[in-house]
Design a protein around this motif. Structure first.
Motif, short mmCIF file in Angstrom:
data_model
loop_
_atom_site.label_atom_id
_atom_site.label_comp_id
_atom_site.label_asym_id
_atom_site.label_seq_id
_atom_site.Cartn_x
_atom_site.Cartn_y
_atom_site.Cartn_z
N VAL A 1 72.26 17.93 -16.23
CA VAL A 1 72.16 16.85 -17.21
C VAL A 1 71.16 15.80 -16.76
O VAL A 1 70.38 15.26 -17.55
N ARG B 1 70.07 14.21 -19.98
CA ARG B 1 69.96 15.07 -21.15
C ARG B 1 71.16 14.88 -22.08
O ARG B 1 72.28 14.67 -21.62
N LYS B 2 70.91 14.99 -23.36
CA LYS B 2 71.96 14.82 -24.35
C LYS B 2 72.48 16.19 -24.81
O LYS B 2 71.76 17.19 -24.78
N GLY C 1 72.58 20.27 -21.51
CA GLY C 1 73.15 19.07 -22.10
C GLY C 1 74.66 19.00 -21.98
O GLY C 1 75.24 17.92 -21.92
N GLU D 1 68.78 21.59 -25.97
CA GLU D 1 69.17 20.92 -24.73
C GLU D 1 68.18 21.18 -23.59
O GLU D 1 67.97 20.32 -22.74
N GLN E 1 64.50 19.35 -24.69
CA GLN E 1 64.48 17.95 -25.13
C GLN E 1 63.62 17.11 -24.17
O GLN E 1 63.51 17.41 -22.98
#
Length: 436
Positions: free
Chosen positions: A138, A145-146, A351, A406, A409
């Motif tokens: 993440v 990261r979302k 993500g 994910e 991004q």
């Protein structure tokens, strides 16, 4: 039937153990064998009585030729014996029909035993065969990261709220670049399978009848997970495996026709999308999704190698998309009712920091073929034999889309489009705003 009666009698212990290994009820095997014994007894009794009745009929004719009166006591006695035999035959035939129907139903409920090299157990017994790519976190690259559902909402490309308004939860709406991404993936998957892998593209119906669903093993094992068009006794397909595998139902193929390799896109519908709130956010577990499927018909001696080849075709797609993945050999209780061996391909979604299944590649050996009566002649004029069937996702879209969003991004919330998809989308990035 799924398991032939001869095989059931010869390999009862192995079939019973196969059911236990898969967590299924082994007593079905015993009940089927018990009824088969009764079936054979009834057949023998019926044949004996029919022979006796034929003999009595012959004696009636001989008696009349010998001078006995047609309505006399001698002929009447013989006819009474014949009538009694006929009544017993009728009762036997009625019981036989009931027994045979129950045997047929029980045979459909006996699972396909797993191959000897499949590990025994549940999820904990799955074996990681290989991995590919970098498993991002993440916080990779110094920024957080979302999850895909936040990205989809911010970019206005996935709308679960309006999908729920239209049809209920588990029916997402893709829009704008989200819709284009779906179409791009479907077209690219099919292009690779047809142009590079030599598969024949099929565009199948999205509904099947009971015979088709029974042939591939959805009925009686998974009927509760299928949407039913009750007025017409049709089922919405859970995967294009069902209609495509039934293309050759009740056919005898020539050896020269094998192998047959199909690739098919279809929407897929499954009532059981999740349990107890698991994976309900985003598009990880939905009731309707899109998938490209590979369906193979092989000679029995070549299905094992075909499974490895088919799994490799799915892996190539993930590699070209640049998605980290792993290949799992699934343990017995992680197999479906009809699979003899299965590999699951799982991509890494940074993500949510989880592995997501995007493909299952399975060998059914002759189990489905027996249910569908799909045979081939090893050589001209030879006795037909059952083919082996296989299928695999190539690939299922929702989780591939989630992993792409994910993985690709950017800090500003935009998505870099994987190189292989850019010609299909006509863009390099998916961004917020009117040009998305």
């Amino acid at each position: 039937m799924s398991v032939g009666l001869r095989r059931l009698r010869d390999d009862a212990d192995a079939i019973r153990k196969g059911a236990i290994d898969k967590g299924e009820d082994p007593t079905i095997v015993d009940r089927a064998l018990e009824l088969d014994t009764r079936r054979r007894t009834l057949l023998g009794d019926g044949d004996t009585l029919k022979a006796e009745r034929n003999a009595v009929s012959k004696r009636v004719g001989e008696a009349i030729k010998g001078g006995a009166k047609p309505d006399g006591p001698e002929v009447a006695a013989l006819k009474a014996v014949s009538v009694a035999a006929g009544a017993r035959i009728e009762a036997i035939d009625a019981e036989l029909a009931t027994v045979e129907a129950e045997v047929e139903d029980l045979l459909l409920r006996i699972p396909n035993p797993a191959d000897p090299d499949v590990p025994i157990g549940g999820e904990e017994a799955n074996v990681t065969v290989r991995t590919w790519g970098e498993k991002m976190s993440v916080g990779a690259d110094g920024w957080t990261r979302k999850p895909h559902w936040e990205l989809g909402e911010a970019l206005d490309i996935i709308d679960n709220v309006r999908g729920a308004k239209i049809a209920g939860s588990g029916f997402p709406v893709y829009k704008g670049a989200g819709s284009a991404l779906q179409r791009a993936l479907i077209n690219w998957f099919l292009d690779v399978h047809t142009r590079e892998n030599g598969m024949t593209e099929v565009w199948p119906p999205a509904v099947v009848n009971t015979a088709s669903a029974t042939g591939t093993g959805q009925i009686p094992d998974k009927e509760d997970q299928m949407y039913v068009v009750t007025r017409d006794e049709l089922y919405l397909i859970p995967t294009s495996e069902v209609p495509v595998s039934n293309l050759h139902r009740d056919e005898i193929l020539e050896s020269s026709q094998l192998p047959i390799h199909y690739a098919a896109y279809s929407p897929c519908f499954r009532r059981e999308a999740g349990a107890a709130g698991k994976d309900t956010r985003g598009i990880l577990r939905v009731h309707q999704f899109d998938k490209v499927e590979m369906v193979l018909f092989e000679r029995p001696g070549e299905s094992e190698a075909a499974l490895e080849w088919m799994t490799g075709r799915a892996e190539i797609l993930l590699q070209r998309l640049g998605l980290a993945y792993r290949v799992l050999l699934m343990a017995t209780r992680e197999l479906g009712f009809v699979q003899a061996k299965k590999y699951d391909l799982e991509v890494w979604a940074p993500g949510v920091e989880r592995w997501l299944e995007v493909s299952s590649c399975s060998n059914f050996r002759d189990y489905q073929a027996r249910r569908m009566a799909i045979r081939y002649r090893p050589e001209p004029g030879a006795k037909p034999e059952l083919v082996h069937t296989l299928n695999g996702s190539g690939l299922a879209l929702p989780r591939v889309v989630a992993a792409i969003l994910e993985t690709y991004q950017q800090p500003d919330g935009s998505i870099t489009v994987p190189d292989v998809l850019r010609p299909y989308l006509g863009r390099d990035t998916i961004e917020q705003g009117p040009t998305r």
